[in-house]
Design a protein around this motif. Structure first.
Motif, PDB file in Angstrom:
ATOM      1  N   GLN A  85      -5.920   0.584   3.246  1.00 51.62           N
ATOM      2  CA  GLN A  85      -7.625   2.059   2.760  1.00 51.62           C
ATOM      3  C   GLN A  85      -8.649   0.655   4.061  1.00 51.62           C
ATOM      4  O   GLN A  85      -8.477  -0.448   3.898  1.00 51.62           O
TER       5      GLN A  85
ATOM      6  N   GLU B  30       0.813  -1.207  -0.164  1.00 48.77           N
ATOM      7  CA  GLU B  30      -0.053   0.213  -0.297  1.00 48.77           C
ATOM      8  C   GLU B  30       0.950   1.033   0.107  1.00 48.77           C
ATOM      9  O   GLU B  30       0.816   2.147   0.679  1.00 48.77           O
TER      10      GLU B  30
ATOM     11  N   LYS C 146       0.842   9.762   9.569  1.00 46.76           N
ATOM     12  CA  LYS C 146       0.927   9.475   8.167  1.00 46.76           C
ATOM     13  C   LYS C 146       2.341   8.989   8.146  1.00 46.76           C
ATOM     14  O   LYS C 146       2.935   8.608   8.782  1.00 46.76           O
TER      15      LYS C 146
ATOM     16  N   SER D 294       0.956   3.625  -2.234  1.00 49.73           N
ATOM     17  CA  SER D 294      -0.159   5.214  -2.829  1.00 49.73           C
ATOM     18  C   SER D 294      -0.776   5.622  -1.637  1.00 49.73           C
ATOM     19  O   SER D 294      -1.034   6.473  -1.353  1.00 49.73           O
ATOM     20  N   HIS D 295      -1.077   4.507  -0.259  1.00 49.44           N
ATOM     21  CA  HIS D 295      -1.022   4.960   1.485  1.00 49.44           C
ATOM     22  C   HIS D 295      -0.664   5.038   2.452  1.00 49.44           C
ATOM     23  O   HIS D 295      -1.458   4.338   3.160  1.00 49.44           O
ATOM     24  N   GLU D 296       0.221   5.412   1.352  1.00 50.41           N
ATOM     25  CA  GLU D 296       1.674   5.702   3.089  1.00 50.41           C
ATOM     26  C   GLU D 296       1.329   4.358   3.883  1.00 50.41           C
ATOM     27  O   GLU D 296       1.712   4.489   4.475  1.00 50.41           O
ATOM     28  N   TYR D 297       1.599   3.065   3.174  1.00 48.16           N
ATOM     29  CA  TYR D 297       1.760   1.460   3.443  1.00 48.16           C
ATOM     30  C   TYR D 297       0.734   0.975   4.761  1.00 48.16           C
ATOM     31  O   TYR D 297       0.896   0.861   5.899  1.00 48.16           O
TER      32      TYR D 297
END
Length: 197
Positions: A144, A136, A154, A138-141
């Motif tokens: 979602q 993930e 973050k 793209s979602h800062e690991y």
């Protein structure tokens, strides 16, 4: 502001109660059926109103609240948190400041703080979460909609910080917190929040 509103509500309720008690009147329910309201019948209504007013004045919590806990956790290029354990009371407000004190660029050594539900403490579930998090980027690991994530920061680069505020769970036990950047958990970027009664 709350005191003025409470006073107005109390005055309004008192004048309404005084009117109803002193002016016992007849109420029509059905044609030709008349019921007389007595002061004795109004006592439960008045008591209920007083209870509601007392609830509004004192608030919904009958037990004293635990003061909020604030702590700072630093992560570095050695892939370690400097705070690996802390305690909390059930429902206590927690404010964690997470700081990346390393110098390596974020894309290769970012750090975050992810608090996980206590069910994740079993090895298989833990591995499954970390495997999912590693994909993930793209979602800062942080996957979602992951139900096992109770709170998270973050992803931080060198010199960056973030504040995560949450309420500790009410269920006592150990709650794992990790850096979900790939490989960091296995190197030691993890800790435990223990919720105690």
């Amino acid at each position: 502001m709350k005191a003025k509103l409470t006073t107005k509500i109390a005055q309004h309720f008192a004048s309404l109660a005084e009117f109803v008690v002193s002016n016992t009147r007849q109420l029509t329910r059905k044609p030709k059926t008349i019921m007389k309201t007595t002061s004795a019948q109004l006592i439960p209504v008045i008591a209920l109103g007083c209870s509601a007013l007392l609830y509004f004045i004192t608030g919904c919590s009958s037990a004293p609240q635990t003061p909020p806990k604030e702590l700072t956790i630093q992560a570095d290029d050695k892939m370690r948190y400097d705070v690996t354990a802390f305690d909390a009371s059930p429902g206590q407000k927690i404010s964690v400041t997470i700081k990346n004190i390393g110098t390596t660029p974020k894309f290769s050594m970012g750090h975050n703080f992810v608090l996980l539900d206590r069910i994740i403490n079993t090895g298989n579930i833990q591995s499954a979460f970390l495997d999912k998090a590693s994909t993930e980027a793209s979602h800062e690991y942080v996957p979602q909609g992951a139900k096992e994530v109770l709170a998270h920061s973050k992803l931080l680069g060198p010199g960056e910080s973030d504040v995560v505020t949450f309420n500790a769970p009410y269920v006592p036990g150990e709650y794992l917190y990790v850096c979900s950047f790939p490989g960091h958990y296995s190197q030691g970027t993890r800790g435990v929040m223990t919720v105690k009664q």
